[in-house]
Design a protein around this motif. Structure first.
Motif, PDB file in Angstrom:
ATOM      1  N   GLN A 169      27.392  15.954  39.984  1.00 18.19           N
ATOM      2  CA  GLN A 169      27.253  14.548  40.357  1.00 18.19           C
ATOM      3  C   GLN A 169      28.111  13.657  39.470  1.00 18.19           C
ATOM      4  N   ASP A 170      28.217  14.023  38.189  1.00 16.69           N
ATOM      5  CA  ASP A 170      29.072  13.246  37.291  1.00 16.69           C
ATOM      6  C   ASP A 170      30.524  13.258  37.756  1.00 16.69           C
ATOM      7  N   LEU A 171      30.992  14.413  38.246  1.00 16.60           N
ATOM      8  CA  LEU A 171      32.357  14.466  38.787  1.00 16.60           C
ATOM      9  C   LEU A 171      32.516  13.488  39.948  1.00 16.60           C
ATOM     10  N   ASP A 172      31.537  13.463  40.830  1.00 15.52           N
ATOM     11  CA  ASP A 172      31.598  12.545  41.975  1.00 15.52           C
ATOM     12  C   ASP A 172      31.615  11.091  41.506  1.00 15.52           C
ATOM     13  N   ASP A 173      30.780  10.784  40.521  1.00 10.21           N
ATOM     14  CA  ASP A 173      30.691   9.404  40.035  1.00 10.21           C
ATOM     15  C   ASP A 173      31.968   8.963  39.322  1.00 10.21           C
ATOM     16  N   LEU A 174      32.630   9.900  38.654  1.00 11.77           N
ATOM     17  CA  LEU A 174      33.844   9.570  37.902  1.00 11.77           C
ATOM     18  C   LEU A 174      35.089   9.520  38.773  1.00 11.77           C
TER      19      LEU A 174
END
Length: 305
Positions: A169-174
């Motif tokens: 999810q962090d990859l998606d948010d970044l």
């Protein structure tokens, strides 16, 4: 057994008395084989040697969790001086840093002020800066800081750890800020509430993160000594026609040096992570916890004259 070894070395990493002992007797325990020296001046000739072989470098002044504003400002000055010396010596080197060493746990305004100083200097001298990731309790604060800085500076990246459930999810948010990321397995002791307990799941998640980040078109540093991860990356980029200019392999200074040169000879970009300073103990224990093969390496270094 592997989980037991990891817990054991992470326990040792948290012992202040052993840390004090290590600072005094570091060279006797092979620290000089994995650390570039007690100061950046000591590290310069080692970086020059690596550069002469075609290897790129990122340097990190060891230390974290400062207790005072004065310490945080002192660490900031160290980063500023390192940036200037990278430029003065024309080194092919980036800078890595831990924001807990710059005051993350003390005051948000303090760490922001210190990072702005560092990033202004890094932009002036064209030095890339990576914010290292620490334990999961600081992940969100670190990513928030990174996203805010990325709006002002293009020469900045950070790290995502595959052992955390949240990392996909962090990859998606970044992705909206087109991040330059170092993808790693992770080396801190975490509970099963936030991190995969099984190594196989950590490895699988790292592959998923590598694929997603590369296919998103973002620059990716694959920081692993694991041949299975390296081979997976090679096959992935061939299958999808991804340019070698979009990614690099990263490995630790003093570990798998022959493999680094092999990858370099195959046309891949290889960057060596070189820590320096006398606060090496916690770093060393986390490396032993990460990979059982590192234990044999350490013992070999200890027994060699």
């Amino acid at each position: 057994m592997e989980a037991l070894n990891k817990s054991f070395f992470l326990f040792l990493a948290s012992r202040p008395s052993l840390d004090r002992f290590a600072k005094r007797w570091g060279s006797k325990f092979g620290a000089d084989k994995i650390v570039g020296g007690e100061s950046f001046e000591h590290a310069v000739p080692l970086i020059q040697s690596l550069n002469s072989q075609g290897l790129r470098v990122t340097v990190d002044h060891l230390g974290e969790f400062v207790a005072s504003e004065a310490e945080a400002r002192e660490r900031t000055l160290e980063c500023l001086q390192t940036i200037r010396m990278i430029s003065a010596h024309d080194l092919n080197s980036q800078l890595s840093l831990k924001v807990t060493s710059l005051g993350l746990d003390i005051n948000h305004d303090l760490v922001w002020e210190n990072m702005i100083q560092i990033m202004d200097e890094a932009r002036k001298y064209d030095v890339f800066v990576t914010i290292d990731m620490e334990d999961s309790s600081r992940t969100q604060a670190t990513l928030d800081l990174y996203k805010a800085l990325k709006k002002q500076y293009s020469n900045i990246g950070t790290v995502i750890q595959s052992y955390l459930y949240r990392s996909d999810q962090d990859l998606d948010d970044l992705n909206e800020v087109k991040p330059n990321l170092r993808l790693v397995k992770g080396a801190y002791k975490e509970s099963a509430e936030v991190a995969f307990p099984a190594k196989s799941d950590v490895d699988h998640n790292l592959k998923l993160l590598i694929k997603k980040h590369l296919l998103n078109g973002n620059y990716t540093a694959i920081a692993s000594h694991d041949d299975a991860i390296i081979q997976y990356t090679k096959e992935l980029v061939r299958e999808h026609g991804i340019s070698k200019d979009q990614f690099e392999f990263q490995m630790l200074y003093g570990m798998r040096s022959e493999r680094q040169l092999e990858l370099l000879s195959e046309g891949y970009t290889v960057r060596v992570y070189m820590p320096y300073g006398n606060d090496w103990y916690g770093y060393f224990m986390r490396r032993l916890a990460e990979r059982p093969a590192n234990i044999a390496f350490a013992l070999n270094g200890l027994l060699k004259k």
